[in-house]
Design a protein around this motif. Structure first.
Motif, PDB file in Angstrom:
ATOM      1  N   LEU A  25       0.873  -1.100  -0.209  1.00 41.24           N
ATOM      2  CA  LEU A  25      -0.142  -0.238   0.084  1.00 41.24           C
ATOM      3  C   LEU A  25       0.897   1.235  -0.095  1.00 41.24           C
ATOM      4  CD1 LEU A  25      -2.877  -0.827   2.403  1.00 41.24           C
ATOM      5  CD2 LEU A  25      -3.032  -0.568   0.042  1.00 41.24           C
ATOM      6  N   TRP A  28       2.414   1.409  -3.335  1.00 36.85           N
ATOM      7  CA  TRP A  28       1.557   1.951  -4.278  1.00 36.85           C
ATOM      8  C   TRP A  28       0.835   3.326  -4.314  1.00 36.85           C
ATOM      9  CZ3 TRP A  28      -3.737   3.095  -4.036  1.00 36.85           C
ATOM     10  CH2 TRP A  28      -4.637   2.860  -5.219  1.00 36.85           C
ATOM     11  N   VAL A  29       0.723   3.848  -3.025  1.00 38.23           N
ATOM     12  CA  VAL A  29       0.021   5.164  -2.967  1.00 38.23           C
ATOM     13  C   VAL A  29       1.266   6.036  -3.438  1.00 38.23           C
ATOM     14  CG1 VAL A  29      -0.567   7.014  -1.429  1.00 38.23           C
ATOM     15  CG2 VAL A  29      -1.290   4.397  -1.087  1.00 38.23           C
ATOM     16  N   ASN A  30       2.516   5.613  -3.178  1.00 39.00           N
ATOM     17  CA  ASN A  30       3.564   6.727  -3.490  1.00 39.00           C
ATOM     18  C   ASN A  30       3.668   6.651  -5.223  1.00 39.00           C
ATOM     19  OD1 ASN A  30       5.863   8.358  -3.253  1.00 39.00           O
ATOM     20  ND2 ASN A  30       7.127   6.612  -3.747  1.00 39.00           N
ATOM     21  N   ALA A  32       1.100   5.729  -7.261  1.00 40.50           N
ATOM     22  CA  ALA A  32      -0.288   5.955  -7.763  1.00 40.50           C
ATOM     23  C   ALA A  32      -0.245   7.390  -7.764  1.00 40.50           C
ATOM     24  CB  ALA A  32      -1.173   5.310  -7.198  1.00 40.50           C
ATOM     25  N   VAL A  33       0.029   8.393  -7.149  1.00 37.95           N
ATOM     26  CA  VAL A  33      -0.046   9.676  -6.798  1.00 37.95           C
ATOM     27  C   VAL A  33       0.645  10.351  -8.208  1.00 37.95           C
ATOM     28  CG1 VAL A  33       0.494  11.835  -5.574  1.00 37.95           C
ATOM     29  CG2 VAL A  33      -0.208   9.886  -4.369  1.00 37.95           C
ATOM     30  N   THR A  53      -2.117   1.134 -12.692  1.00 38.84           N
ATOM     31  CA  THR A  53      -1.645   0.789 -11.473  1.00 38.84           C
ATOM     32  C   THR A  53      -1.791  -0.812 -11.027  1.00 38.84           C
ATOM     33  OG1 THR A  53      -3.886   1.012 -10.534  1.00 38.84           O
ATOM     34  CG2 THR A  53      -2.489   2.974 -10.349  1.00 38.84           C
TER      35      THR A  53
END
Length: 375
Positions: A25, A28-30, A32-33, A53
């Motif tokens: 997570l 992925w967040v890093n 995805a932004v 993604t």
């Protein structure tokens, strides 16, 4: 498998799943932004964002699994040591090498996951991701069709349209195309359409004017037209599929590269050997890192302050072996004949774990012998 082995293995798998989820997570967040800003700014839909993604997830998981496995072994061993579970089991006659059996099984399971990712999922997902990136770059409507905005493309061109009608007609189109040192061209049109042809998407300008300035002679030529066709390549530059990366190729093609493969990727045989043996050695290192974490933590004696010193040593050893792994990869990248070096960190790490467990077991016997004599 003994009851203790099943118990410890279940604890390792539960914590491994937890840490893997958290780390995936975070990664992925890093990623995805940045991906979200890029795709949405280019006019792509949310479906394309989630597709991209999803295709990047196998590569993220590949990076996360060894770290999650190492952390899980550290956490479970530390907890079982603090709660004296390992001490009780050793009192029943289990040696420290015997205690490492569930850790070994756990490491092998992680290695199987890593093997599936490295040899199958990651190459397929990265190859598909490259194809989708090419398709998106060819999507002129996503790159150019934004009303009221001057858009600078990748080929020294600037595009503008006032608005888009409900039926897809582009109103009041302006296009500036510059060929440095040769000529500047300006196209204006009352209307324009996007059409697809065999040679790719085409922009059809209706009722407009073309102005061409020859920079070498200084002459200006003005042409009025009823319709004029411009290819996407003229606006966006080369949108062909980029050179394939080695991670997109199968392991078999990496181990036995053909001349066509090396020409396609612009890489030499040494680069192919480096990538191939990295795929083969990474799963092995997952086993070694788990055993190394367990061996270092078990090598320390009891302390009411915990085993934080051993945890720090385990982390430092892991970093040292990763540095050694990087040095081996560089050596293979210079010469394909150096491929055995890819397995050297795993071999040294396994021997280190075995020596630590044997030494700690011998020290424990020496310590218990005087106590038994006094009793």
């Amino acid at each position: 498998m003994a009851r203790f082995d099943r118990y410890m293995l279940s604890q390792l798998l539960v914590l491994f799943g937890f840490f893997s989820l958290i780390l995936v997570l975070v990664y992925w967040v890093n990623q995805a932004v940045a991906l979200f800003d890029q795709l949405i700014a280019d006019g792509q839909s949310a479906r394309v964002f989630f597709e991209f993604t999803a295709l990047s997830l196998p590569n993220i998981i590949r990076l996360v699994l060894p770290v999650a496995a190492f952390t899980a072994v550290i956490y479970v061993t530390n907890r079982m040591s603090n709660e004296s579970e390992l001490t009780v089991v050793q009192a029943t006659g289990y040696s420290r090498l015997r205690l490492a059996r569930p850790v070994l099984v756990f490491g092998l399971l992680v290695a199987l996951m890593m093997g599936a990712l490295m040899h199958f999922l990651v190459p397929v997902s990265l190859s598909r991701l490259a194809e989708r990136e090419t398709e998106v770059s060819e999507n002129l409507s996503a790159r150019l069709l934004r009303a009221g905005v001057f858009i600078h493309t990748g080929s020294d061109a600037t595009f503008y349209l006032r608005e888009i009608s409900p039926d897809g007609v582009l109103e009041d189109v302006f296009l500036f195309d510059e060929t440095p040192g040769v000529r500047n061209q300006i196209y204006t049109a009352d209307r324009a359409f996007l059409v697809r042809a065999e040679r790719g998407p085409q922009l059809v300008l209706i009722d407009g004017q073309a102005q061409t300035l020859d920079l070498q002679t200084g002459r200006m030529v003005t042409t009025t037209f009823n319709d004029f066709v411009i290819g996407v390549e003229d606006l966006l530059g080369d949108v062909n599929r980029p050179t394939p990366r080695l991670r997109e190729l199968s392991t078999w093609r990496l181990l036995f590269p053909s001349g066509a493969d090396m020409a396609l990727t612009n890489k030499g045989r040494a680069s192919f050997a480096q990538e191939a043996h990295e795929r083969l050695s990474q799963p092995l290192f997952s086993v070694v890192s788990s055993l190394l974490a367990f061996a270092v933590l078990m090598s320390g004696g009891f302390s009411r302050f915990g085993i934080w010193r051993q945890i720090i040593i385990a982390v430092l050893l892991l970093v040292a072996f990763k540095v050694l792994e990087g040095m081996a990869a560089q050596a293979i990248g210079r010469s394909a004949a150096a491929w055995p070096l890819a397995y050297l960190p795993a071999l040294i790490g396994g021997l280190t774990a075995y020596i630590l467990l044997k030494r700690s077991q011998r020290e424990r016997r020496v310590k218990l012998a005087p106590e038994a004599a006094v009793a």
